[in-house]
Design a protein around this motif. Structure first.
Motif, PDB file in Angstrom:
ATOM      1  N   LYS A  76      -0.517   1.783   0.093  1.00 51.05           N
ATOM      2  CA  LYS A  76      -1.729   2.580   0.280  1.00 51.05           C
ATOM      3  C   LYS A  76      -1.404   4.037   0.587  1.00 51.05           C
TER       4      LYS A  76
ATOM      5  N   SER B 221       0.908  -0.440  -9.275  1.00 49.01           N
ATOM      6  CA  SER B 221       1.900  -1.503  -9.135  1.00 49.01           C
ATOM      7  C   SER B 221       2.050  -2.317 -10.407  1.00 49.01           C
TER       8      SER B 221
ATOM      9  N   SER C 155       3.053  -3.245   7.105  1.00 52.56           N
ATOM     10  CA  SER C 155       3.420  -4.120   5.993  1.00 52.56           C
ATOM     11  C   SER C 155       3.599  -3.311   4.715  1.00 52.56           C
TER      12      SER C 155
ATOM     13  N   THR D  42       1.779  -3.417   2.203  1.00 44.63           N
ATOM     14  CA  THR D  42       0.478  -2.915   1.742  1.00 44.63           C
ATOM     15  C   THR D  42       0.173  -1.541   2.343  1.00 44.63           C
ATOM     16  N   ASP D  43       0.611  -1.298   3.582  1.00 44.16           N
ATOM     17  CA  ASP D  43       0.418   0.026   4.194  1.00 44.16           C
ATOM     18  C   ASP D  43       1.206   1.085   3.439  1.00 44.16           C
TER      19      ASP D  43
ATOM     20  N   TYR E   7      -5.272 -11.183  -4.418  1.00 47.63           N
ATOM     21  CA  TYR E   7      -5.225 -10.435  -3.162  1.00 47.63           C
ATOM     22  C   TYR E   7      -5.173  -8.926  -3.431  1.00 47.63           C
ATOM     23  N   MET E   8      -4.311  -8.510  -4.344  1.00 49.90           N
ATOM     24  CA  MET E   8      -4.162  -7.079  -4.602  1.00 49.90           C
ATOM     25  C   MET E   8      -5.432  -6.478  -5.192  1.00 49.90           C
TER      26      MET E   8
ATOM     27  N   ILE F 115       4.043  -9.499  -1.645  1.00 47.51           N
ATOM     28  CA  ILE F 115       3.136  -8.401  -1.303  1.00 47.51           C
ATOM     29  C   ILE F 115       2.777  -8.365   0.183  1.00 47.51           C
ATOM     30  N   LEU F 116       2.790  -9.507   0.860  1.00 46.89           N
ATOM     31  CA  LEU F 116       2.395  -9.533   2.265  1.00 46.89           C
ATOM     32  C   LEU F 116       3.580  -9.431   3.234  1.00 46.89           C
TER      33      LEU F 116
ATOM     34  N   GLU G  89      -8.053  -6.121  -2.511  1.00 47.21           N
ATOM     35  CA  GLU G  89      -7.766  -5.021  -1.596  1.00 47.21           C
ATOM     36  C   GLU G  89      -7.824  -3.652  -2.278  1.00 47.21           C
TER      37      GLU G  89
ATOM     38  N   PHE H 236      -5.930  -2.492  -4.878  1.00 48.39           N
ATOM     39  CA  PHE H 236      -4.702  -1.946  -5.441  1.00 48.39           C
ATOM     40  C   PHE H 236      -4.782  -1.923  -6.961  1.00 48.39           C
TER      41      PHE H 236
ATOM     42  N   THR I 151       6.212  -5.004  -7.128  1.00 51.92           N
ATOM     43  CA  THR I 151       6.066  -6.106  -6.190  1.00 51.92           C
ATOM     44  C   THR I 151       6.405  -7.404  -6.907  1.00 51.92           C
TER      45      THR I 151
END
Length: 227
Positions: free
Chosen positions: A140, A146, A134, A136-137, A166-167, A122-123, A170, A172, A8
């Motif tokens: 996941k 990453s 996105s 992120t899906d 953010y990662m 990433i978003l 969430e 990651f 990313t």
């Protein structure tokens, strides 16, 4: 079954594709069976026969000299130089996560190391109108570890800090940071490196200078980034 890694970036044009190409070149030179993958690719040009050429994939293939075919590198290729969700609105053929995962599974069956590159930051949304999807899906569902690619210049403290925050929030897994366009004697670049390590507690995997044709990562360390 192969191992995988997601690349990313802190935004568009920070060097994700360039770094991906150097990583795949290193793996290929060490006789590893390596493949490149990108779920959706926009901003591509048409060949004389009207077919879209996946530009990032071609760049990676040309630099790395991997024997993987372009057709297996990206299932969704768009012409418009915009986010994939908008490109599919303009051109049709929206991203289907089932198709994306099917292509990934085939690569994992046939190759030992899969380097998957994101679109933008990433978003970045891959689809919106027919249901939200996105990057992120994809990360996941693919259960990817990453690495973050960042430009070494002005603004990168904020970009790296926000992306990592953010990662991590969430859940990651981030295996480290690679800085692109790094200048060893540049005090700003040196301070950015220090501050990003301080803010994120992430290791710096490599410093890539402008024009580098190889990436300075020992092969065993590089292979250990994949899971």
């Amino acid at each position: 079954m192969g191992k995988k890694l997601f690349i990313t970036g802190t935004g568009t044009d920070v060097g994700k594709t360039y770094v991906s190409a150097l990583i795949l070149k290193k793996l290929n030179q060490n006789k590893e069976k390596a493949a490149y993958y990108k779920a959706a690719m926009s901003g591509n040009i048409k060949a004389k026969n009207g077919e879209l050429i996946p530009g990032d994939a071609k760049f990676v293939k040309d630099i790395s000299q991997i024997d993987q075919s372009l057709q297996t590198m990206c299932p969704y290729v768009y012409e418009a130089a915009v986010s994939p969700h908008l490109a599919s609105r303009l051109e049709g053929n929206p991203v289907d996560i089932k198709v994306v995962m099917q292509h990934l599974t085939r690569l994992l069956t046939n190759y030992d190391y899969i380097t998957a590159e994101g679109s933008g930051g990433i978003l970045c949304p891959l689809k919106f109108d027919e249901g939200e999807l996105s990057l992120t899906d994809f990360i996941k569902q693919g259960n990817f570890p990453s690495i973050i690619v960042a430009d070494a210049g002005l603004g990168t403290i904020n970009y790296v800090g926000l992306t990592a925050y953010y990662m991590q929030k969430e859940g990651f897994k981030i295996n480290g940071i690679i800085f692109n366009n790094f200048e060893q004697d540049n005090i700003l670049h040196q301070d950015n490196l220090f501050m990003c390590k301080h803010l994120t507690s992430l290791p710096v995997i490599a410093l890539v200078k402008k024009g580098d044709t190889d990436i300075d990562i020992p092969i065993e360390k590089l292979k250990a980034l994949y899971e």
